[in-house]
Design a protein around this motif. Structure first.
Motif: not given
Length: 147
Positions: A76, A79-80, A82
């Protein structure tokens, strides 16, 4: 610090999203930083997202919710994935590792998301020392507070 250690620490920091201190003299930490992060995580051929997904699958299959929490938080943070994608990963993995292990990942995702939301509401962001301390303890068996 030699180039392999530097490369490993840089990748470890990227993977986890925090600054890992260089711990001298611990053979297990040396192996983790120099080999796992300096040689394996830096190999071409798989994206960071691919490597994270494989790691999540492995720790979920082993029932390691503690390691899953570290991976979910980092996924998270970087940002790999959601929240919704991580929930889908849990649903998918449940079909291969069984309900108890898959639901463990689902619960871990919910726990991490709730902690991150609470920290964001307070304006505090993440407690990076706690994350670093967890990683150090995981790799060496001791915490920074034990020093």
């Amino acid at each position: 610090m030699d180039e392999q250690r530097k490369k490993g620490l840089e990748k470890m920091n990227e993977v986890y999203g925090w600054e890992m201190p260089n711990i001298e003299g611990d053979p297990y930490f040396d192996l983790t930083v120099d080999h796992l992060f300096g040689s394996i995580w830096t190999r071409p051929g798989l994206s960071m997202r691919d490597k994270r997904l494989l790691t999540l699958a492995a720790v979920t299959a082993q029932g390691r919710q503690d390691l899953g929490e570290v991976q979910v938080n980092a996924a998270l943070f970087n940002e790999e994935f959601t929240e919704e994608e991580l929930k889908e990963v849990a649903i998918f993995l449940t079909q291969y590792v069984g309900f108890p292990l898959g639901s463990g990942l689902n619960g871990t995702v919910s726990k991490v998301v709730a902690k991150r939301r609470k920290a964001a509401e307070k304006g505090a962001g993440e407690d990076k020392r706690a994350n670093v301390n967890a990683a150090v303890k995981m790799n060496t068996g001791t915490s920074l507070d034990d020093e």
